[in-house]
Design a protein around this motif. Structure first.
Motif, short mmCIF file in Angstrom:
data_model
loop_
_atom_site.label_atom_id
_atom_site.label_comp_id
_atom_site.label_asym_id
_atom_site.label_seq_id
_atom_site.Cartn_x
_atom_site.Cartn_y
_atom_site.Cartn_z
N PRO A 37 -11.02 -3.29 -14.00
CA PRO A 37 -10.47 -2.20 -14.80
C PRO A 37 -8.94 -2.22 -14.83
O PRO A 37 -8.30 -2.79 -13.95
CB PRO A 37 -10.95 -0.93 -14.07
N GLU A 38 -8.39 -1.56 -15.82
CA GLU A 38 -6.94 -1.40 -15.94
C GLU A 38 -6.41 -0.78 -14.64
O GLU A 38 -7.02 0.13 -14.08
CB GLU A 38 -6.63 -0.49 -17.12
N GLY A 39 -5.29 -1.30 -14.16
CA GLY A 39 -4.67 -0.76 -12.95
C GLY A 39 -5.28 -1.26 -11.66
O GLY A 39 -4.94 -0.79 -10.58
N HIS A 40 -6.19 -2.22 -11.77
CA HIS A 40 -6.85 -2.79 -10.60
C HIS A 40 -6.58 -4.29 -10.51
O HIS A 40 -6.13 -4.91 -11.47
CB HIS A 40 -8.36 -2.57 -10.69
N VAL A 41 -6.88 -4.85 -9.35
CA VAL A 41 -6.85 -6.29 -9.13
C VAL A 41 -8.20 -6.70 -8.55
O VAL A 41 -8.98 -5.85 -8.11
CB VAL A 41 -5.71 -6.72 -8.17
N LEU A 42 -8.45 -7.99 -8.56
CA LEU A 42 -9.68 -8.52 -7.98
C LEU A 42 -9.34 -9.10 -6.62
O LEU A 42 -8.42 -9.90 -6.49
CB LEU A 42 -10.26 -9.61 -8.88
N ILE A 43 -10.09 -8.69 -5.61
CA ILE A 43 -9.93 -9.23 -4.27
C ILE A 43 -11.13 -10.11 -4.00
O ILE A 43 -12.28 -9.66 -4.07
CB ILE A 43 -9.88 -8.10 -3.21
N HIS A 57 -13.09 -4.88 -6.83
CA HIS A 57 -12.00 -4.33 -7.64
C HIS A 57 -11.25 -3.34 -6.77
O HIS A 57 -11.87 -2.47 -6.15
CB HIS A 57 -12.53 -3.59 -8.87
N VAL A 58 -9.94 -3.47 -6.71
CA VAL A 58 -9.13 -2.57 -5.90
C VAL A 58 -7.99 -2.05 -6.76
O VAL A 58 -7.31 -2.83 -7.45
CB VAL A 58 -8.59 -3.29 -4.64
N GLU A 59 -7.78 -0.76 -6.69
CA GLU A 59 -6.68 -0.16 -7.42
C GLU A 59 -5.35 -0.69 -6.87
O GLU A 59 -5.18 -0.76 -5.64
CB GLU A 59 -6.75 1.36 -7.27
N LYS A 60 -4.45 -1.07 -7.74
CA LYS A 60 -3.17 -1.63 -7.30
C LYS A 60 -2.46 -0.71 -6.33
O LYS A 60 -1.87 -1.16 -5.35
CB LYS A 60 -2.26 -1.92 -8.51
N ALA A 61 -2.51 0.59 -6.57
CA ALA A 61 -1.80 1.55 -5.74
C ALA A 61 -2.35 1.63 -4.31
O ALA A 61 -1.65 2.08 -3.41
CB ALA A 61 -1.85 2.94 -6.38
N GLU A 65 -3.60 -0.72 1.74
CA GLU A 65 -4.58 -0.18 2.68
C GLU A 65 -5.94 -0.86 2.55
O GLU A 65 -6.60 -1.15 3.54
CB GLU A 65 -4.79 1.33 2.45
N ARG A 66 -6.36 -1.09 1.32
CA ARG A 66 -7.72 -1.57 1.06
C ARG A 66 -7.95 -3.02 1.44
O ARG A 66 -9.02 -3.36 1.94
CB ARG A 66 -8.08 -1.36 -0.41
N VAL A 67 -6.99 -3.90 1.20
CA VAL A 67 -7.21 -5.32 1.47
C VAL A 67 -7.51 -5.55 2.95
O VAL A 67 -8.51 -6.21 3.27
CB VAL A 67 -6.04 -6.19 0.96
N PRO A 68 -6.73 -5.02 3.89
CA PRO A 68 -7.09 -5.22 5.30
C PRO A 68 -8.46 -4.64 5.66
O PRO A 68 -9.19 -5.22 6.46
CB PRO A 68 -5.98 -4.50 6.07
N GLU A 69 -8.82 -3.51 5.05
CA GLU A 69 -10.15 -2.93 5.29
C GLU A 69 -11.25 -3.87 4.82
O GLU A 69 -12.25 -4.05 5.51
CB GLU A 69 -10.30 -1.61 4.53
N LEU A 70 -11.06 -4.47 3.66
CA LEU A 70 -12.07 -5.36 3.10
C LEU A 70 -12.19 -6.66 3.88
O LEU A 70 -13.30 -7.16 4.09
CB LEU A 70 -11.77 -5.66 1.63
N GLU A 71 -11.06 -7.23 4.29
CA GLU A 71 -11.14 -8.52 4.96
C GLU A 71 -11.56 -8.40 6.42
O GLU A 71 -12.06 -9.36 7.00
CB GLU A 71 -9.86 -9.33 4.80
#
Length: 117
Positions: A37-43, A57-61, A65-71
């Protein structure tokens, strides 16, 4: 002073392996990009066992916080934006592996020198 420990060398070796996993799944990663979606990136994720763990899909903003949680503590993540191609993914993963290989070579070179003195 750079980390020259055996752990740092092993971590660089794992980086090379993980880069290969991401590269092997380049088509899957790129196929997921049109749905971002608009305003998001793919991790894209690789887990602690060096297995491809899918995409999110993770919101850019909220990326920081989200990338460390996901990995998780021992996983790996790469961020992709819509428009990336399979060649782009493979180029980035090749660069990732190349940098890690250079890190291993530098660690080996420095530790060998220190052992000779």
């Amino acid at each position: 002073m750079p980390d020259l420990s055996p752990e740092a060398r092993a971590r660089a070796g794992r980086t090379i392996e993980v880069a290969g996993v991401f590269a092997e799944h380049a088509e899957v990663i790129v196929a997921a990009l049109p749905d971002v979606p608009e305003g998001h990136v793919l991790i894209a994720l690789v887990d602690h066992q060096h297995e491809f763990a899918g995409t999110h899909h993770v919101e850019k903003a909220t990326m920081v916080e989200r990338v460390p949680e996901l990995e998780g503590p021992d996983g790996w993540a790469m961020v992709f934006t819509p428009g990336a191609t399979v060649d782009d993914v493979r180029r980035r993963t090749a660069e990732m592996a190349d940098i890690a290989g250079k890190r291993i070579a530098a660690i080996d070179r420095i530790t060998a020198r220190r052992g000779d003195s």
